[in-house]
Design an enzyme around this catalytic site. Structure first.
Site, PDB file in Angstrom:
ATOM      1  N   HIS A  14       0.822  -1.207   0.000  1.00 23.19           N
ATOM      2  CA  HIS A  14       0.000   0.000   0.000  1.00 23.19           C
ATOM      3  C   HIS A  14       0.861   1.265   0.000  1.00 23.19           C
ATOM      4  O   HIS A  14       0.703   2.148  -0.844  1.00 23.19           O
ATOM      5  CB  HIS A  14      -0.921  -0.027   1.231  1.00 23.19           C
ATOM      6  CG  HIS A  14      -1.856   1.136   1.329  1.00 23.19           C
ATOM      7  ND1 HIS A  14      -3.171   1.060   0.936  1.00 23.19           N
ATOM      8  CD2 HIS A  14      -1.680   2.408   1.776  1.00 23.19           C
ATOM      9  CE1 HIS A  14      -3.766   2.231   1.134  1.00 23.19           C
ATOM     10  NE2 HIS A  14      -2.879   3.063   1.652  1.00 23.19           N
ATOM     11  N   GLU A  15       1.800   1.328   0.946  1.00 23.33           N
ATOM     12  CA  GLU A  15       2.640   2.530   1.056  1.00 23.33           C
ATOM     13  C   GLU A  15       3.583   2.660  -0.137  1.00 23.33           C
ATOM     14  O   GLU A  15       3.878   3.775  -0.581  1.00 23.33           O
ATOM     15  CB  GLU A  15       3.428   2.518   2.373  1.00 23.33           C
ATOM     16  CG  GLU A  15       2.572   2.502   3.638  1.00 23.33           C
ATOM     17  CD  GLU A  15       1.549   3.627   3.712  1.00 23.33           C
ATOM     18  OE1 GLU A  15       1.747   4.675   3.059  1.00 23.33           O
ATOM     19  OE2 GLU A  15       0.536   3.461   4.419  1.00 23.33           O
TER      20      GLU A  15
END
Length: 598
Positions: free
Chosen positions: A390-391
Site C-alpha cells: 500500500h505505502e
C-alpha cells in the site's frame, strides 16, 4: 529482527531511511532555515507590482515556488526525524522550529491569490501570451481563476479567516467529548477478565470469536453514546450550519457543491457512486447471508459483522520474503514500474522496523526533492505485507509524479491519493488468491478482499449518502434532532445490509462516533478511489491494450490537470457509473467464489 523493542541506535543502518540524503547534518538544516526565513521576509516586495505584467507575475510565482520547495524539505526532514524517535528532545525542537517557519512562510505569501483574483481572465490570457515561460503556470492560474466567483473582497475574506477558529468549535467540542471525556464501561473478555472498552479496543472486541463479548461491547459502547445523543446532535448541527454559512456566502448552491468544487469534481461523481452501489446491493445481501451461514447463526446482528468467518490463518512472512512476494504480484505493472520499486527497496526509502519511541502506523512521505520515504513498523504478518504494498503504491505515485512534473504540479489531489496504493493491494490479493494452495488460506484471502469492499465501498458510500441527506435536510430548513439523525441512519443500515441482518436499535446512534461527518463531504473519496483502483487493476490484469502505459501516464501526471481528467488518462471516467459498476462486478464474483468454498 531481534525480539523485543530495540532502541533506535540498535537498528541496522540498512533498515532505516536515508535522511542524510536530504541534509548532511543539523547544521546544514539550520542554515537552510535561515535562508528560507530571509526569502520569506523579502517576498512581500512583490505586493502591488506583480500583477502589472507577465514578467513580474512570473518572478513572483517562481520566488514563491522556491520558498515552498525549500520549506517542504525543511519540514519533511524535521517531522521524519522526530517520527523515528519521538522521545528525542533535539528532534522535537527541530519539528517545532520547522512548523513555526512554515506558518511564517504562509503568512508572508498569503496576499498572492487574493491579489491575483483582482485580475480579469483576459489579463491572465494576455500575460500568458506575452511570456512563454509563464505558460508553465497555465493550469495553476486557471484553477485559481476558476474559483473567482466564490472569493470575496479582501476585507470579507479577512473576516471569514478570523471566524475560522470560531467556526471550527463544534468539531473541537465533538473531538474533546468523543476522544477525551467519554468513559466506557468494563466488560468480561473471553477469559472472564475485566476489560474497559476504549475507542482503540472496540473493533478488536467486535472481532472476538466469543459472541457474548461482541454483544456486550456493542451494547455497552452505544449505550454511552445514546446517553449523550442530544449533545452529539448539537455539535454536528453546529458544524454543518457553519459549512452552510460558508457555502452560501461564497455563492454556492449547496455545501456539497462547495466542497466538491475545491477539486473541480462534478456532483454527478457523488450521485453515480450512490446509484451504482444501490443497484448492486443484492451482492452485499448475499455476502451477509453467507456470513450468517458460516457463523451458524439463527440471527445475524450488527455485532456479528466484524468477527472473522474464516479461522485465523498464520501467514508468517519476514520482511524480505514479503518484498519478494510484492515484486512477483506487481510484475504486471511492467519493467519501468518494477525498476523504480526496486530502487525504493534497495536505496533506503524505507524505515522498516519498530524501535522504542517510533511513531506507530505507516505512511509515505518525503518532499519534491527527496526520496519518497516510507515509514513502517514491520512485523511478520500478512497485514504488514499489505501495508508495504500500500505505502509503496503511494511512494511510486510520488516517484513518477516528481520525476515527470515541475514543482508546481509535483503532488496529487486527495481525490486520487488512494488509487495507486489500493491498486497495489488489489494486485497483491489477486496474485495470492490465484497462487495459494491451502483452501483455508484461499478462503481467508477472499474474505479479506470482500471485507475491504464492505468497509471501503459499501460502508463509506452509506456514510456519504447519510451526509448528503442530512445536509440537504438542514439546507431546506429542517432541524437536526437526535431523533431525526438516528431514524435516518438506522434506515440506511437497513437498506445497505439487507434482510438477513437484524438492525439492532443501538446502531441508530453510530453516527455519533464517526468523526468523518465533520470532514465536509470527504468520505465519498474513499469509495471512489477504491473503485477506480479496482477498475484499473482489472484492466491491467486483463492485459487490455495499453492499460499499463495509461496507468503509468496517470502516475506521472501529478496535479497537471484536474483529478477527474488525470484519472481519465489512466482509463477510468469517474463521471460515469462504469468504474463503480466494474468494482461491483468483482465483488459479486468474489461473493460467488466464497459461496462455493464455504
Amino acid at each position: 529482527m531481534a525480539k523485543g523493542v530495540l532502541e533506535r541506535k540498535d537498528i541496522p543502518q540498512e533498515d532505516t531511511w536515508d535522511l542524510e540524503s536530504m541534509f548532511s547534518d543539523t547544521e546544514a538544516w539550520e542554515n537552510e532555515c535561515k535562508r528560507v526565513e530571509k526569502l520569506a521576509e523579502e517576498f512581500p516586495k512583490h505586493l502591488g507590482s506583480f500583477t502589472k505584467d507577465a514578467n513580474s507575475l512570473l518572478k513572483a510565482l517562481e520566488d514563491r515556488d522556491n520558498i515552498y520547495r525549500a520549506i517542504s524539505n525543511i519540514y519533511s526532514y524535521a517531522h521524519m526525524k522526530l517520527d523515528v524517535d519521538t522521545t528525542n528532545s533535539q528532534s522535537q525542537s527541530l519539528n517545532d522550529k520547522a512548523t513555526s517557519l512554515y506558518v511564517k512562510v504562509e503568512e508572508k505569501t498569503s496576499f498572492l491569490v487574493p491579489e491575483l483574483l483582482k485580475l480579469r481572465e483576459e489579463d491572465i490570457e494576455r500575460f500568458l501570451e506575452d511570456n512563454e515561460t509563464l505558460k508553465l503556470y497555465d493550469q495553476h492560474l486557471k484553477n485559481i481563476m476558476r474559483q473567482k466567483d466564490h472569493v470575496l473582497s479582501a476585507r470579507e475574506e479577512s473576516i471569514l479567516a478570523q471566524m475560522g477558529e470560531v467556526g471550527g468549535s463544534p468539531e473541537k467540542i465533538y473531538s474533546m467529548l468523543n476522544d477525551a471525556d467519554l468513559k466506557f464501561p468494563t466488560i468480561k473478555d473471553e477469559k472472564g477478565k475485566d476489560v474497559e472498552i476504549t475507542q482503540g479496543n472496540f473493533i478488536p472486541l467486535m472481532e472476538s470469536k466469543n459472541r457474548r463479548v461482541r454483544k456486550d461491547a456493542f451494547k455497552s459502547l452505544y449505550k454511552v453514546y445514546k446517553s449523550f445523543e442530544n449533545t452529539f446532535a448539537a455539535t454536528l448541527n453546529g458544524d454543518l450550519k457553519n459549512n452552510i454559512f460558508n457555502s452560501r456566502i461564497r455563492n454556492y448552491n449547496s455545501t456539497r457543491e462547495a466542497s466538491l468544487n475545491q477539486n473541480n469534481i462534478p456532483l454527478s461523481v457523488y450521485d453515480n457512486l450512490i446509484k451504482s452501489v444501490h443497484e448492486n446491493l443484492d451482492s452485499m445481501y448475499k455476502y451477509m447471508n453467507i456470513r450468517k451461514r458460516a457463523l451458524e447463526l439463527d440471527e445475524l446482528h450488527m455485532y456479528d459483522l466484524y468477527t472473522p468467518i474464516v479461522d485465523e490463518v498464520d501467514f508468517n512472512i519476514p520482511y524480505k520474503e514479503g518484498v519478494e512476494l510484492i515484486k512477483r504480484a506487481l510484475s504486471p505493472l511492467g519493467e519501468e514500474y518494477l525498476e523504480g520499486m526496486n530502487e525504493g527497496f534497495n536505496s533506503r526509502w524505507i524505515d522498516i522496523y519498530e524501535n522504542r519511541g517510533k511513531r506507530s502506523g505507516a505512511y509515505s512521505g518525503g518532499s519534491y526533492d527527496s526520496k519518497p520515504f516510507i515509514l513502517l513498523n514491520y512485523h511478520d504478518t500478512l497485514d504488514n505485507v499489505f501495508t508495504v504494498a500500500h505505502e509503496m503504491g503511494h511512494s511510486m505515485h510520488s516517484y513518477f509524479t516528481r520525476k515527470n512534473q515541475p514543482f508546481i504540479y509535483g503532488n496529487y489531489s486527495i481525490f486520487v491519493a488512494e488509487v495507486a496504493s489500493t491498486a497495489n493491494e488489489a494486485l497483491l490479493l489477486d496474485y495470492m488468491i490465484k497462487n495459494v494452495k491451502d483452501k483455508n488460506e484461499k478462503l481467508y484471502l477472499i474474505n479479506h478482499y470482500l471485507e475491504s469492499f464492505r468497509t471501503t465501498v459499501f460502508r463509506q458510500t452509506m456514510f456519504a449518502e447519510f451526509e448528503m441527506i442530512i445536509n440537504e435536510y438542514l439546507e431546506k430548513g429542517g432541524a437536526l434532532t437526535a431523533e431525526y439523525l438516528c431514524k435516518t441512519y438506522k434506515e440506511l443500515n437497513k437498506l445497505y445490509y439487507g434482510p438477513d441482518v437484524i438492525i439492532d436499535e443501538e446502531i441508530a446512534i453510530e453516527w455519533a462516533r464517526i468523526p468523518h461527518f465533520y470532514y465536509n463531504f470527504y468520505v465519498f473519496q474513499y469509495a471512489t478511489g477504491f473503485s477506480a483502483a479496482i477498475s484499473l487493476s482489472q484492466q491491467i490484469l486483463e492485459n487490455r491494450e495499453k492499460a499499463v502505459e495509461k496507468y503509468l501516464g496517470f502516475l506521472k501526471s501529478g496535479s497537471s490537470d484536474y483529478p477527474i481528467n488525470v484519472l481519465k488518462i489512466a482509463g477510468v471516467d469517474m463521471t460515469t457509473v462504469e468504474p463503480v459498476n466494474n468494482a461491483m462486478k468483482l465483488f459479486s464474483k468474489l461473493v460467488d467464489e466464497l459461496d462455493k468454498l464455504i
